[in-house]
Each structure stands twice: as structure tokens, then as C-alpha cells.
Write an enzyme that holds these catalytic residues in place. Sequence first.
Site, PDB file in Angstrom:
ATOM      1  N   GLU A 122     -11.307 -11.946  -5.976  1.00 33.03           N
ATOM      2  CA  GLU A 122     -12.422 -11.135  -5.699  1.00 33.03           C
ATOM      3  C   GLU A 122     -12.952 -10.778  -6.598  1.00 33.03           C
ATOM      4  OE1 GLU A 122     -11.930  -7.826  -2.609  1.00 33.03           O
ATOM      5  OE2 GLU A 122     -14.547  -7.675  -3.067  1.00 33.03           O
ATOM      6  N   GLY A 262      -7.545  -1.320  -8.048  1.00 38.49           N
ATOM      7  CA  GLY A 262      -6.526  -0.047  -7.799  1.00 38.49           C
ATOM      8  C   GLY A 262      -5.776  -1.159  -7.061  1.00 38.49           C
ATOM      9  N   ALA A 263      -6.014  -2.010  -6.286  1.00 39.23           N
ATOM     10  CA  ALA A 263      -5.751  -3.220  -5.359  1.00 39.23           C
ATOM     11  C   ALA A 263      -6.516  -3.919  -4.497  1.00 39.23           C
ATOM     12  CB  ALA A 263      -4.662  -2.415  -4.314  1.00 39.23           C
ATOM     13  N   MET A 264      -5.958  -4.886  -4.148  1.00 39.43           N
ATOM     14  CA  MET A 264      -6.641  -6.412  -3.394  1.00 39.43           C
ATOM     15  C   MET A 264      -6.122  -6.283  -1.680  1.00 39.43           C
ATOM     16  SD  MET A 264      -9.078  -8.499  -3.469  1.00 39.43           S
ATOM     17  CE  MET A 264      -9.300  -9.384  -2.438  1.00 39.43           C
ATOM     18  N   GLU A 265      -6.799  -6.512  -1.036  1.00 47.70           N
ATOM     19  CA  GLU A 265      -6.139  -6.873   0.187  1.00 47.70           C
ATOM     20  C   GLU A 265      -6.301  -8.291   0.580  1.00 47.70           C
ATOM     21  OE1 GLU A 265      -9.641  -6.036  -0.795  1.00 47.70           O
ATOM     22  OE2 GLU A 265     -11.136  -6.981   1.007  1.00 47.70           O
ATOM     23  N   GLU A 299      -6.376  -1.341   2.120  1.00 48.51           N
ATOM     24  CA  GLU A 299      -6.470  -2.663   2.223  1.00 48.51           C
ATOM     25  C   GLU A 299      -5.847  -3.119   3.198  1.00 48.51           C
ATOM     26  OE1 GLU A 299      -7.750  -3.210  -0.213  1.00 48.51           O
ATOM     27  OE2 GLU A 299      -7.394  -1.427  -1.894  1.00 48.51           O
ATOM     28  N   HIS A 302      -8.168  -3.552   6.073  1.00 47.22           N
ATOM     29  CA  HIS A 302      -9.440  -4.746   5.316  1.00 47.22           C
ATOM     30  C   HIS A 302      -8.674  -5.406   6.171  1.00 47.22           C
ATOM     31  CE1 HIS A 302     -12.782  -3.168   2.032  1.00 47.22           C
ATOM     32  NE2 HIS A 302     -11.446  -3.051   1.517  1.00 47.22           N
ATOM     33  N   GLU A 321     -16.312  -2.616   2.679  1.00 46.91           N
ATOM     34  CA  GLU A 321     -16.007  -1.271   1.716  1.00 46.91           C
ATOM     35  C   GLU A 321     -16.071  -0.309   1.583  1.00 46.91           C
ATOM     36  OE1 GLU A 321     -13.135  -2.152  -0.056  1.00 46.91           O
ATOM     37  OE2 GLU A 321     -13.278  -3.703  -0.740  1.00 46.91           O
TER      38      GLU A 321
HETATM   39  N1  BES Z   1     -11.640  -5.775  -2.233  1.00 49.51           N
HETATM   40  C1  BES Z   1     -11.308  -4.542  -3.499  1.00 49.51           C
HETATM   41  C2  BES Z   1     -10.578  -4.183  -4.571  1.00 49.51           C
HETATM   42  C3  BES Z   1     -11.295  -4.870  -5.525  1.00 49.51           C
HETATM   43  C4  BES Z   1     -12.796  -4.630  -6.165  1.00 49.51           C
HETATM   44  C5  BES Z   1     -11.493  -6.003  -5.654  1.00 49.51           C
HETATM   45  C6  BES Z   1     -13.076  -5.304  -7.100  1.00 49.51           C
HETATM   46  C7  BES Z   1     -11.984  -7.130  -7.203  1.00 49.51           C
HETATM   47  C8  BES Z   1     -13.330  -6.753  -7.569  1.00 49.51           C
HETATM   48  C9  BES Z   1      -9.925  -3.372  -2.605  1.00 49.51           C
HETATM   49  O1  BES Z   1     -10.184  -3.308  -1.645  1.00 49.51           O
HETATM   50  C10 BES Z   1     -11.034  -1.971  -3.136  1.00 49.51           C
HETATM   51  O2  BES Z   1     -11.452  -1.200  -2.920  1.00 49.51           O
HETATM   52  N2  BES Z   1      -9.605  -0.582  -3.836  1.00 49.51           N
HETATM   53  C11 BES Z   1     -10.396  -0.153  -4.332  1.00 49.51           C
HETATM   54  C12 BES Z   1      -9.195   1.462  -3.824  1.00 49.51           C
HETATM   55  C13 BES Z   1      -9.344   1.524  -2.200  1.00 49.51           C
HETATM   56  C14 BES Z   1      -8.401   2.927  -1.906  1.00 49.51           C
HETATM   57  C15 BES Z   1     -11.050   2.641  -2.999  1.00 49.51           C
HETATM   58  C16 BES Z   1     -10.001  -0.240  -5.961  1.00 49.51           C
HETATM   59  O3  BES Z   1      -9.117  -1.166  -6.274  1.00 49.51           O
HETATM   60  O4  BES Z   1     -10.309   0.836  -6.922  1.00 49.51           O
HETATM   61 ZN    ZN Z   2     -11.591  -2.406  -0.047  1.00 47.78          ZN
END
Ligand code: BES
Ligand code: ZN
Length: 867
Positions: A122, A262-265, A299, A302, A321
Site C-alpha cells: 500500500e 506502524g503496521a499493514m492490514e 489492522e 480493516h 482509514e
Molecule cells: N494501511 C495503513 C498502513 C499504511 C499506511 C501502509 C501508509 C502504506 C502507507 C494501516 O492500516 C495504518 O493505518 N497504520 C497506521 C497505524 C494505525 C493505528 C493508525 C500506521 O501505520 O501508522
Molecule cells: Zn489503517
Amino acid sequence: MQDHKTIYFKDYLPSPYSVVSCALEFIIEESSTRVENIMEIKRCDPNAKELRLDGEMLDLELIWVNDILYCEEMYTKTEEALILPLDCNSARIRIINRIYPDQNTALEGLYRSGGIWCTQNEPEGFRRITYFIDRPDVMAKFTTKIIANKETCPVLLSNGNLRGTATLENGKHMSLWEDPIPKPCYLFALVAGDLGSITDTFITMSGKKVDLAIYCDRGNENKCHHAMRSLKKSMEWDEYTYGCEYDLEVYNIVAVDSFNMGAMENKGLNIFNSHYVLADEETATDTDFMGIESVIAHEYFHNWTGNRITCRNWFELTLKEGLTVFRDQSFSADMNSELTQRLDDVRALRERQFVEDAGPTSHPIKPDHYMEINNFYTATVYEKGAEVIRMMHTLLGRERFRTAMDRYFENFDGQAVGTEEFLWAMETQSPVDLTQFKRWYSQERTPTLRISVQYRPDSAELVMKIIQNVPKNAQNKEQLPYAMPFKMALLAPDGSEYPLISDDITLLHENVLWIENQIHEICFKEISQPPRLSLNRGFSAPVIIECDTIDYPFLMANERDGFVRFEAAHRFGIETLESMMAGNAVNEHYIESYGAMLCDPTVDPMFKSQILELPTITTLMQRQEIIDVAAIVKVQEELKRVIARRYFTELQTMINALFDPSNVLIDGESMGKRALKNRLLGLVMSLDEESIRYLCIRQYRESLSMSDRLSALDLLENYAPNDVGEALNDFYSRYKDQTLVMNKYFGVCASSRREGTLGRVWALQNDPAYDPKVPNLVRALIGSFARNPVAFYEVSGEGFRFVADKVIEIDALNPQIASGLAGAFKNYGKLSVLQKAQMAMELERIKNHPDLSNNVFEIITKILEAE
Ligand code: BES
Ligand code: ZN
């Protein structure tokens, strides 16, 4: 010089072709990976003649269309795409290409973190793995075959369910994964490596068994249990709250050290920054534990809001988001204290999102253009997006909101949609028309509500006037007033509420008004005495309130709405500090109200620690026309000392009572007590007192919890320069091999308000634990420095120069991390003449750097254009 193209929402067209299925085979070798990709393509637009597949940094080897091997003359290949003539309604395309994960420092596509192969796709990383129609509205069924060395890569993971494994010759093995649910390619994931794991199971509401596993570097397995508990709680909560059940046989989470976000779903295979998985009491703070719970939940949530129903295009990012942040915030509120959660969320919103919304990179939660989509994973799209959902929740009420969500899931499951579809579902349950409310999606900036009142004793009426001011947008265009739910109360002298009785206002629920007009006048009846105002309860609307007739001491002592009570203390603190900056003496009433709160034994410790926090430098900077950090720090420290001296005995007694160095429990009460004790210790440390310094050193030495140890270290760093050296050395030697703890060490050093911070940060770049290729370490050392107002805005301008150097340097490795860092220059328009000239030089230097990424270019040009 690159051409930096802008993409517009109005230009969106559905894809002329779709991908029905995609069978991938990866052969992972030490220095490169071979990818074979077999796609079933369908034509959607009968007039389409050419298939365009996205692809970047790929070594194309062979391509077949319907089993015909194509030679170079039969297609066009550019830096970004492969274009094939294709005049038929369906086709089978087979592509073989090679990629180089070891050389991938951008951490998009397939890359290596430590020794582990992992992916991040993503928003547009999949095009760095193979040729594909890389956009979220193209959803395909994926199968993945992974072949790798069995000894170095015993673990082979991808999306969906495991369909087979086999041992192959030459020490290789393979596994085959099948994801039955069509998904966009940004949700594709692959992991290969030598990993440890913990496992568990979850039985869903319809009785299906799901195998859960969390993978990490070997040796860290015992730090995964909190994450596993959080996962199970999330699964249960989503069933109970939204009726959402998990849909695969397995749910895997992998923790890696190098991760941009932070992380990816990814479907069935989440990939996490190890910071949001690994924790034990000795190495993680209370905040870390809470962060893990909420990111694991985010995650997981999602899976329904993002994966099963995904976004039509990236302009719609807030659809998944904003909504998922709202869901994870509600989850955390249910798991812990609702009030504590709300205060933390509002605090984060105002410190990050309000700042962004007032500055040069401000944009609507649904932007209508972008240069680089990676720059739009912002506090606005996320946190303000979540507030917009929350307003609908307040408007509809819990039950109708749930019904609207049910509609959303029923109608759009399996589709790629936009915020219009979501709003349609909400509208079916809404008591008011949402047309004006939708401006929250297309306009930017934080509105201000200027509120004044007039009490009429003869008729026992209160007339309240609300004037909404919406600033012009970043393009200097006028904007229209927003519609919002506004929760309020009128309080009698004993703190009880007058019922809100009025003819000329939409009252949604008993104390929620619906505000739409730019100017609103409301007459409340049967108010027997001049009431105290309690405004924007629970922060029902993300706005700034201006009102001269708020009785702060009264609200701090008597208000039952926790948010308004907190807000009274916060605003009173701001006014006190600003008055001191204007040369006035400390407001005695503030000191008294503060003391009353401090000494009130009935107040919950966590709430007390939140309410007793003095307004931050960021908060005060935001309100200054010309930024003057030194002036802020001076009055902040002075106010701390005044409070600490006045209540010294009480503070000492409370700190001693709360001192409990062997308590490592992660329950609300223990965390609250630690937070309060560390807040109070921060107050008394501002005094130059031997006994207090000794107490702080003792806390550093004796604490078994990282929260306490780290707080003590940070206080010693800022207030006890003669004692901190020993503690820093001790901390370093204990934790130098644990990268997650070293982030904290770098953070403390780079956030220091002491002189010489830049020099130390400079030197720490050569520390063996530091690595500019690992985003967490860059954020901890360079990012903390850039967010340290005292050091960054230091008069010599060297802070600006240093961060500019780092932006340029890191951009060559990882544009996403570099553009995050470039945000440090966002206050350009608010600097003194001298500082502005210094920063201008650095911004121009970055802008003129050859081969600058789109990411950094977009941010820097916006900052330069704004003023
Ligand atoms: N889908 C995002 C991760 C992401 C963000 C991938 C931008 C590629 C580019 C994930 O679901 C997300 O929003 N992660 C947040 C943490 C969340 C608790 C708000 C993050 O990674 O900061
Ligand atoms: Zn997210």
C-alpha cells in the site's frame, strides 16, 4: 529533473480491464527473486485496445499473451509501465520478471528487513514486485507459491489459507497459499525467513476455528503475548459491536524491524513494525502497551472496513482509514477508560491535525488532487477523518449508527467504493439532511466558533450567539460554514444541569444541538439564574471555541463532563502562560485551581495526570503569530517552579505514596498511578533540589517498569545534567542490543532541552546501534530532533541546516521517510525575519537538489508557496 505530475480526482475513470485471477510464483534466492505472474484479464470497456500494466524497477524476462511468447517489438516498456496491444474480451498473460529485495531501501514492494523477506504494497508498492493494474478498484483472486531454501527460510507465508507444502530438491521447499476473497493488489503480502512464533486459536461467533499466529525474530516470542491478547479481544469486539466475523482459516501477524509505517492490514497476513508487537514490562512503556492494543485492533478492523469493502481510488483513503481509526478508538475506549482515551485522542488531534490544518500542507479529509499519494496518510485523513465519523455517530446515536453500518456492509461487501456510498448508508438513518455536513469531506481548515451569551433575569432566558468562522483554504479561497453536532450544558451553581428548552434550535438529543448557520442565535428558557457554560462536551465537534465567559475554576471543580473539566484546566493554563509571556505576574487563581485539583483525593489518577499537564510548547506555538520558543519555555518552567514551590510538601507526600518501583502491572490503576507520579515528579524536578534529584535517580535505578525508568531518565536529562551521565551509560549498556529500546535512548537524547543537543545527535549517528536505513531509528534520532522545538529553532539556524541535510540524504534511500522529516519545516510562514531567511535557504537547497523524490518535492514546494 523529474517531472512532478499532479493527479486529480476529477480525472478518475474506471479501469478499462480487470484482473480476475493472479497466480504468483516466487523463487527466492540470496541476491534476487524471480517472480512468475499468470493473470486472467477481462476487458470492461469494449473500446479498449491497449492494456497498461504498472511496473517499476522490474527486470522483465519473458512475457506471453494467450501462450504466445512476445518479443520486444510487440509491446512498449517505459520506466513505469508495460503497454500491450490487447483487442479481445479476455486474455491470459504470463510474465516472468526479476527483482532485487536486498537493494530495496525504499521499503516498498518486496524488501529485506534484518534477514527476513517481507512486502509493503500500500498504496503503490505492488508495481515493484510484478507488472499489474496497480489500483485499489481492480480486485483479483490471488494464489501464491513461494519457493525458498528450507534452512534459511523455514517460514513461508502469504495471504489466505495454506493449500499445500512440499520439500523440493537442492534444499528447497515450497508452500502454496490461496486467498478465496478477491482483493486489490495493495493487500498482497509475502513473508519468508527464519522466524519464531506463538500460536493460539479463536472460535468465531458462528463456530468456525481460526488459527492465530504471531511471528517475530527468534528469541522475542515471549514478547508477543500482549499482541496476541489484543488480537483476540479485537476479534471478539468486532463481532459484538458490529457483527463482523473473521472470514479465513488463519490470521497471521509478522513483526519486522524495518517498516515505514506502524503496521499493514494485508489480507490474513498483517505485517507490523516490531514496535507495535513486541513488549514486556522491562522494555516497553505503558504507552507502548496501549499502542500495541490499538494498532493490532486497527489492522484487524480493516478486514471489514478496508479489505472486504475497499477504496475505489486513493482519494477515498479516509473511507477506510478515518472509519477504522474511529473503530479502533471506540475499541480502546471500551477496553480501557473512555475518558482517558477521548482526552488522548483529542490531544493528539489538536497537536498534530490542527497544526497541519492551519499550515501549508492543509487539505480536506478527501483531497481532490495529489502529487504523491504517500504524502496523504496524514493526521487529517486519519484523525480528522475519524472525528467526522464520530460526528455522524453523535448525530445518529449508537443504535442508528449500527444500523447504518449494517447497511454499508450489506450493500457494498466485495466492492471498491467511495465516501459517497458510506454517506448514503449513514443518510438512510440520519435525522437530518447531510448535504451541508458533507463539506467536512471537501473543505479544509479548523472552524472557530465564537460564542457569546446574554442573560435576561426578567424572562429567565439565556440568549446564546454562535458565530462560525471558517478560514480560507490553502489556495486562499473562501469556504462555507460546516454543519456539526454541538453538545453543551448550562450549569446551575451546584453543578447540576438546566434542561435545554428552546424553540429556535434543532435539538438532536437532550443536550446536542445541530449547528448549520454561520450565525446562530438561540434562546434557552426557564434558566432561573445566570448559568455557567459547558461547551462542546466530549469534544463533539472538532472545532476551536472562543468564549470570554467561561468560568474555568468553577468547571475544574464542578463539571461532570470529563472533557469540559479537562478543557477548563487546559484553557486556564494557556491563558495563564500567555499572560506571563506578556509580562504579567502568575495568575493566583490558576495556582489555586491547580492545587485544588492536585490535592483532590477523589480524582482518578490517570485523569489527574492528564488534567495536570501544562499546555505544551506545540500548543502555545500554534497560537503565536511569530514563533518564539524560548519565550514559551521560559514561562513554562517558571510556572512549573511556582506550582512546585507552592505545593512542595503535598507533592512530596503524593510522590512518595505513589512510588512503587516493583509494580510492573499493565492495568489501568497501575498505569494511572505511574502516569500521575511521573507528572508530579516532573513538577518538582524543575526545582533545583538535591533530595528530589536523589529520588529521581532512585526511580531510575530501582524501577522494574520501563515507563518509570524512562521517565526518570528523561527528567534527569533535562534537569540534572550532573547526574544524567551515569544513568545514560547504564541505560546504554543494558539495552544496546535491543533496537526497540535504543529508539528510546536516541529519543531522550534528541528531545533534550539542554544545550549541545545538535552536537550529540550528530555524534550518535555514528553509534553502532544507529542505522539510517531503519525508519524507527531515523524517527527516534533525527525525527525527535526535528520535533524538538528548543533545538530545531535554535537561533544559529544550524538545526534547520542539519535537518535539511538529513532530508536530502535520506531521500536517496527512502523518500517516504524523508518527506515525513521534511514536514519539520511547516512553520516557515510563522518565523521571524532572520529565522525565515535561514529556513528559506535550506528549503531552496532541498528543492534544487537533483533527483529529488516526488514525496519531498511536493511537501517542500507547498511550504515555500504558502508564504
Ligand atoms: N494501511 C495503513 C498502513 C499504511 C499506511 C501502509 C501508509 C502504506 C502507507 C494501516 O492500516 C495504518 O493505518 N497504520 C497506521 C497505524 C494505525 C493505528 C493508525 C500506521 O501505520 O501508522
Ligand atoms: Zn489503517
